[in-house]
Design an enzyme around this catalytic site. Structure first.
Site, PDB file in Angstrom:
ATOM      1  N   GLY A   1      65.592 -41.909 -38.351  1.00 13.64           N
ATOM      2  CA  GLY A   1      66.470 -40.851 -37.895  1.00 13.64           C
ATOM      3  C   GLY A   1      65.798 -40.117 -36.751  1.00 13.64           C
ATOM      4  O   GLY A   1      64.635 -40.363 -36.430  1.00 13.64           O
ATOM      5  N   TYR A   2      66.530 -39.183 -36.150  1.00 14.58           N
ATOM      6  CA  TYR A   2      66.024 -38.459 -34.988  1.00 14.58           C
ATOM      7  C   TYR A   2      66.081 -36.957 -35.209  1.00 14.58           C
ATOM      8  O   TYR A   2      67.136 -36.416 -35.531  1.00 14.58           O
ATOM      9  CB  TYR A   2      66.826 -38.848 -33.736  1.00 14.58           C
ATOM     10  CG  TYR A   2      66.503 -40.245 -33.300  1.00 14.58           C
ATOM     11  CD1 TYR A   2      65.508 -40.489 -32.366  1.00 14.58           C
ATOM     12  CD2 TYR A   2      67.143 -41.340 -33.876  1.00 14.58           C
ATOM     13  CE1 TYR A   2      65.170 -41.773 -32.001  1.00 14.58           C
ATOM     14  CE2 TYR A   2      66.815 -42.629 -33.518  1.00 14.58           C
ATOM     15  CZ  TYR A   2      65.825 -42.842 -32.580  1.00 14.58           C
ATOM     16  OH  TYR A   2      65.484 -44.125 -32.228  1.00 14.58           O
TER      17      TYR A   2
END
Length: 156
Positions: free
Chosen positions: A29-30
């Site tokens: 994820g970011y």
């Protein structure tokens, strides 16, 4: 500063799987997906990582990259506060003509997409391409994982 130089290609057949030395499942994820500084949290097998990448150069082949291993438990916690969207893929490592190709087979909302990356020592370095490689997409932002999180392949 660490500089990452790589080329990215679409993969047109699954023949690479027979050649893969190993594979690992990756969930990422970011925390930040802006092009100037992406901050990625990744669980790769049984290890966690935090990675910061800068914006790519004009060709899209080179950019700053910093990565450190972190405990998996911390990576799992950080994934909870990431931007919406998760990248789920299996990475295959394929040794071909003195290069290691990292081939990513995507799942979920990016199902059907398979891309290969090869790291280089400089942008002018030539790459022998295996028959299963397709069109080069180096620098095409649609294929950046941070963009696939926002605009998945299945929505194109």
């Amino acid at each position: 500063m660490a500089q990452e130089i790589e080329r990215k290609y679409l993969v047109k057949s699954e023949a690479f799987k027979e050649l893969a030395a190993r594979s690992v499942r990756i969930i990422q994820g970011y925390l930040s997906s802006v092009p100037e500084r992406t901050v990625r949290v990744r669980i790769k097998g049984d290890k966690g990582y935090l990675t910061i990448k800068g914006i790519g150069n004009e060709s899209g082949a080179s950019r700053y990259e910093w990565e450190n291993e972190i405990p998996v438990a911390e990576a799992q916690e950080l994934l909870k506060i990431c931007e919406p969207g998760v990248i789920d893929k299996t990475r295959y490592l394929v040794d071909y003509a003195n290069h290691i190709f990292e081939v990513d087979e995507f799942y979920q909302s990016n199902q059907g997409l398979i891309v290969a990356e090869v790291e280089l020592s400089d942008e002018a370095q030539t790459v022998s391409k295996p028959s299963w490689l397709g069109e080069e997409v180096t620098g095409d932002a649609r294929y950046y994982n941070s963009m696939l999180m926002k605009q998945p392949f299945t929505t194109w």
